[in-house]
Design an enzyme around this catalytic site. Structure first.
Site, PDB file in Angstrom:
ATOM      1  N   LYS A  87      -0.153   4.070   4.683  1.00 37.91           N
ATOM      2  CA  LYS A  87      -0.280   3.655   3.292  1.00 37.91           C
ATOM      3  C   LYS A  87       0.467   4.645   2.396  1.00 37.91           C
ATOM      4  O   LYS A  87       1.689   4.609   2.360  1.00 37.91           O
ATOM      5  CB  LYS A  87      -1.745   3.436   2.966  1.00 37.91           C
ATOM      6  CG  LYS A  87      -2.156   2.122   3.645  1.00 37.91           C
ATOM      7  CD  LYS A  87      -3.576   1.868   3.901  1.00 37.91           C
ATOM      8  CE  LYS A  87      -3.701   0.591   4.721  1.00 37.91           C
ATOM      9  NZ  LYS A  87      -5.049   0.352   5.213  1.00 37.91           N
ATOM     10  N   ASP A 145     -13.419   7.133   6.171  1.00 41.43           N
ATOM     11  CA  ASP A 145     -12.106   6.527   6.398  1.00 41.43           C
ATOM     12  C   ASP A 145     -11.411   6.549   5.042  1.00 41.43           C
ATOM     13  O   ASP A 145     -11.785   5.827   4.121  1.00 41.43           O
ATOM     14  CB  ASP A 145     -12.319   5.093   6.906  1.00 41.43           C
ATOM     15  CG  ASP A 145     -11.015   4.283   6.971  1.00 41.43           C
ATOM     16  OD1 ASP A 145     -10.029   4.677   6.325  1.00 41.43           O
ATOM     17  OD2 ASP A 145     -11.011   3.239   7.659  1.00 41.43           O
ATOM     18  N   ASN A 165       0.829  -1.217   0.000  1.00 41.16           N
ATOM     19  CA  ASN A 165       0.000   0.000   0.000  1.00 41.16           C
ATOM     20  C   ASN A 165       0.860   1.262   0.000  1.00 41.16           C
ATOM     21  O   ASN A 165       0.356   2.355   0.272  1.00 41.16           O
ATOM     22  CB  ASN A 165      -0.905   0.020   1.233  1.00 41.16           C
ATOM     23  CG  ASN A 165      -1.860  -1.150   1.247  1.00 41.16           C
ATOM     24  OD1 ASN A 165      -2.442  -1.488   0.218  1.00 41.16           O
ATOM     25  ND2 ASN A 165      -2.018  -1.782   2.397  1.00 41.16           N
ATOM     26  N   HIS A 215     -14.448  -1.512   6.383  1.00 42.99           N
ATOM     27  CA  HIS A 215     -13.279  -2.187   6.951  1.00 42.99           C
ATOM     28  C   HIS A 215     -13.564  -2.782   8.333  1.00 42.99           C
ATOM     29  O   HIS A 215     -14.349  -2.232   9.111  1.00 42.99           O
ATOM     30  CB  HIS A 215     -12.150  -1.150   7.072  1.00 42.99           C
ATOM     31  CG  HIS A 215     -10.802  -1.736   7.317  1.00 42.99           C
ATOM     32  ND1 HIS A 215     -10.235  -1.792   8.569  1.00 42.99           N
ATOM     33  CD2 HIS A 215      -9.903  -2.280   6.461  1.00 42.99           C
ATOM     34  CE1 HIS A 215      -9.033  -2.346   8.474  1.00 42.99           C
ATOM     35  NE2 HIS A 215      -8.803  -2.644   7.207  1.00 42.99           N
ATOM     36  N   HIS A 274      -7.113   4.821   1.810  1.00 34.88           N
ATOM     37  CA  HIS A 274      -6.523   4.615   0.478  1.00 34.88           C
ATOM     38  C   HIS A 274      -6.675   5.811  -0.456  1.00 34.88           C
ATOM     39  O   HIS A 274      -6.201   5.768  -1.586  1.00 34.88           O
ATOM     40  CB  HIS A 274      -7.105   3.358  -0.160  1.00 34.88           C
ATOM     41  CG  HIS A 274      -6.791   2.122   0.622  1.00 34.88           C
ATOM     42  ND1 HIS A 274      -5.622   1.432   0.475  1.00 34.88           N
ATOM     43  CD2 HIS A 274      -7.479   1.509   1.619  1.00 34.88           C
ATOM     44  CE1 HIS A 274      -5.610   0.414   1.327  1.00 34.88           C
ATOM     45  NE2 HIS A 274      -6.727   0.450   2.032  1.00 34.88           N
ATOM     46  N   GLU A 293     -15.878   4.339   3.535  1.00 41.04           N
ATOM     47  CA  GLU A 293     -14.493   4.539   3.111  1.00 41.04           C
ATOM     48  C   GLU A 293     -14.487   5.479   1.916  1.00 41.04           C
ATOM     49  O   GLU A 293     -15.442   5.501   1.138  1.00 41.04           O
ATOM     50  CB  GLU A 293     -13.860   3.184   2.716  1.00 41.04           C
ATOM     51  CG  GLU A 293     -13.778   2.222   3.881  1.00 41.04           C
ATOM     52  CD  GLU A 293     -13.137   0.877   3.529  1.00 41.04           C
ATOM     53  OE1 GLU A 293     -12.277   0.826   2.638  1.00 41.04           O
ATOM     54  OE2 GLU A 293     -13.507  -0.117   4.179  1.00 41.04           O
ATOM     55  N   SER A 300     -10.947  -0.494   0.174  1.00 41.98           N
ATOM     56  CA  SER A 300      -9.609  -1.085   0.192  1.00 41.98           C
ATOM     57  C   SER A 300      -9.493  -2.331  -0.663  1.00 41.98           C
ATOM     58  O   SER A 300      -8.435  -2.602  -1.210  1.00 41.98           O
ATOM     59  CB  SER A 300      -9.194  -1.387   1.631  1.00 41.98           C
ATOM     60  OG  SER A 300     -10.141  -2.221   2.253  1.00 41.98           O
TER      61      SER A 300
HETATM   62  C1  LIG Z   1      -5.598  -0.274   6.273  1.00 38.17           C
HETATM   63  C2  LIG Z   1      -6.891   0.250   6.691  1.00 38.17           C
HETATM   64  C3  LIG Z   1      -7.136   0.606   8.018  1.00 38.17           C
HETATM   65  C4  LIG Z   1      -6.127   0.334   9.110  1.00 38.17           C
HETATM   66  O1  LIG Z   1      -5.073   1.217   9.036  1.00 38.17           O
HETATM   67  P1  LIG Z   1      -3.687   0.849   9.765  1.00 38.17           P
HETATM   68  O2  LIG Z   1      -3.006   2.156   9.885  1.00 38.17           O
HETATM   69  O3  LIG Z   1      -2.986  -0.103   8.852  1.00 38.17           O
HETATM   70  O4  LIG Z   1      -4.027   0.231  11.071  1.00 38.17           O
HETATM   71  C5  LIG Z   1      -8.331   1.178   8.332  1.00 38.17           C
HETATM   72  N1  LIG Z   1      -9.272   1.395   7.389  1.00 38.17           N
HETATM   73  C6  LIG Z   1      -9.082   1.032   6.108  1.00 38.17           C
HETATM   74  C7  LIG Z   1     -10.154   1.290   5.117  1.00 38.17           C
HETATM   75  C8  LIG Z   1      -7.892   0.442   5.715  1.00 38.17           C
HETATM   76  O5  LIG Z   1      -7.719   0.059   4.464  1.00 38.17           O
END
Ligand SMILES: *Cc1c(COP(=O)(O)O)cnc(C)c1O
Length: 395
Positions: free
Chosen positions: A242, A209, A50, A136, A212, A180, A184
């Protein structure tokens, strides 16, 4: 000393996973740089990190981290509320808030911890949380910890969200809608203006969230800024693990909301602060995200080239899923690509719904055009050998 009933329990759980082809194992991976990795003694080009901008190995990010270790030590020593709040934190939070155009920002230990802590700080047993059905695992963790009523809405469907809110909102106290920015495992984007409008109509607070989208979309500011005008979204979460290439996560929001997090988000209050080196690296990474236009554009441009070459629908993000269906077929396709020198790990349930096992391909700024074409050709060979079902592609 081993405990027999405990080991029997663990073994029977593992046996079930094996029976369903879902047993996973963790493989040591040496990431030589942002794209080249060494695994099981083989050198491979990775299309499953990522690290979209290649910042994990950026010289300026590494140098800032190394300097911070020397200056502040290897760890924070305590939680942020005690003595773990080294002055790098404020610098990072000010930068993030400025980039996002919010009053304030709050840095958490990771994205998983952010989602686990934000939701229970904003909702309790009398409240309602509505989550996109493909949301997620960490959102569900936070929702469950809040003990609020939890509902899901159909993926990326504002009309269905409106229906769920009409049905479930009535007696609830506060209401949160969580989605999101870029999904992801599917790489598609949420219709944020539509979701924001529905949330507002129903007096619900929208949280996105953007794990990405941050660093890539909307001039690096994230998915929200990919819309014109950007929808008003009061809770913008993202990770620093990421595109930013380091570790940690953030919530950009108003000052009162951020102050509440620093008092009530248990995953911030009851955990040690991030190592200073991590925060120092993130500061440089956020600067690069804001300034390096050319680097930011490359992952999307690779994704376009790839989808064009293979005959897939145009990508919405640097994440391109190739749905294979069956778990075993996903494993086989992944092994065949590995034989050709490319690492594309298969994604299987429970990460994705049963029957939608897939290859999840991610493009980064440091991939070369030749590497992207090489993967596209290898995938085309699998398609022609019918190792991957045709319906996954157009034409
Ligand atoms: C990767 C991810 C997370 C977690 O993030 P980390 O910093 O790796 O703990 C949370 N939400 C989504 C949508 C993700 O893809």
């Amino acid at each position: 000393m081993p405990n027999e009933s405990l080991d029997r329990f663990a073994k029977s759980k593992l046996d079930k996973l094996i029976a369903h082809g879902l047993r996973r194992s963790i493989v040591d991976t040496h990431r030589i740089d942002a794209v080249n990795i060494r695994r099981n003694g083989r050198d491979l080009v990775s299309f499953c990190c990522n690290d979209y901008l290649g910042l994990t190995h950026h010289p300026a990010v590494k140098a800032a981290s190394a300097a911070a270790v020397e200056k502040f030590g290897a760890g924070a020593g305590a939680s942020r509320l005690i003595t773990g709040n080294h002055d790098l934190y404020t610098e990072l939070e000010v930068k993030l808030a400025r980039l996002k155009g919010t009053e304030a920002a709050c840095v958490f230990g990771s994205g998983y911890m952010a989602n686990s802590g934000i939701l229970p700080a904003l909702a309790g047993p009398d409240d309602l949380i509505v989550i996109d059905e493909l949301g997620h695992a960490s959102m569900h963790m936070g929702a469950r910890a809040s003990r609020a009523r939890i509902e899901t809405f159909a993926h990326n469907d504002p009309d269905d969200l409106a229906e769920v809110l009409c049905r479930a909102r009535c007696d609830a106290g506060t209401c949160l809608v969580v989605t999101e920015g870029v999904f992801s495992m599917d790489g598609d984007r949420a219709p944020l203006p539509g979701l924001a409008a529905v949330a507002e109509q129903h007096e619900a607070w929208l949280m996105v969230d953007d794990a990405h989208g941050f660093g890539i979309l909307g001039d690096g500011r994230g998915s929200v800024f990919d819309f014109e005008p950007p929808p008003s979204i009061p809770l913008q979460m993202g990770t620093l693990s990421k595109a930013a290439g380091v570790y940690g996560a953030f919530l950009c929001a108003s000052t009162p909301v951020v102050e509440l997090m620093k008092n009530r988000a248990r995953s911030l209050v009851y955990t040690t602060g991030l190592p200073p080196s991590v925060v120092a690296g993130a500061i440089v990474a956020v600067d690069l995200i804001a300034s390096d236009t050319e680097r930011r554009a490359r992952p999307m441009s690779h994704a376009h080239t790839f989808c064009d070459t293979v005959g897939l629908a145009p990508p919405q993000s640097p994440i391109v899923p190739v749905i294979v269906g069956d778990e075993a077929a996903a494993l086989d396709a992944s092994s065949a690509l590995e034989e050709a020198g490319f690492l594309v790990t298969p994604i299987r349930p429970p990460t994705v719904p049963a029957g939608t096992s897939r290859l999840r391909i991610t493009f980064t700024a440091d991939h070369s055009d030749e590497q992207v074409e090489g993967l596209a050709n290898a995938l085309k060979r699998l398609l022609s050998q019918e190792m991957i079902a045709r319906p996954a592609v157009k034409g």
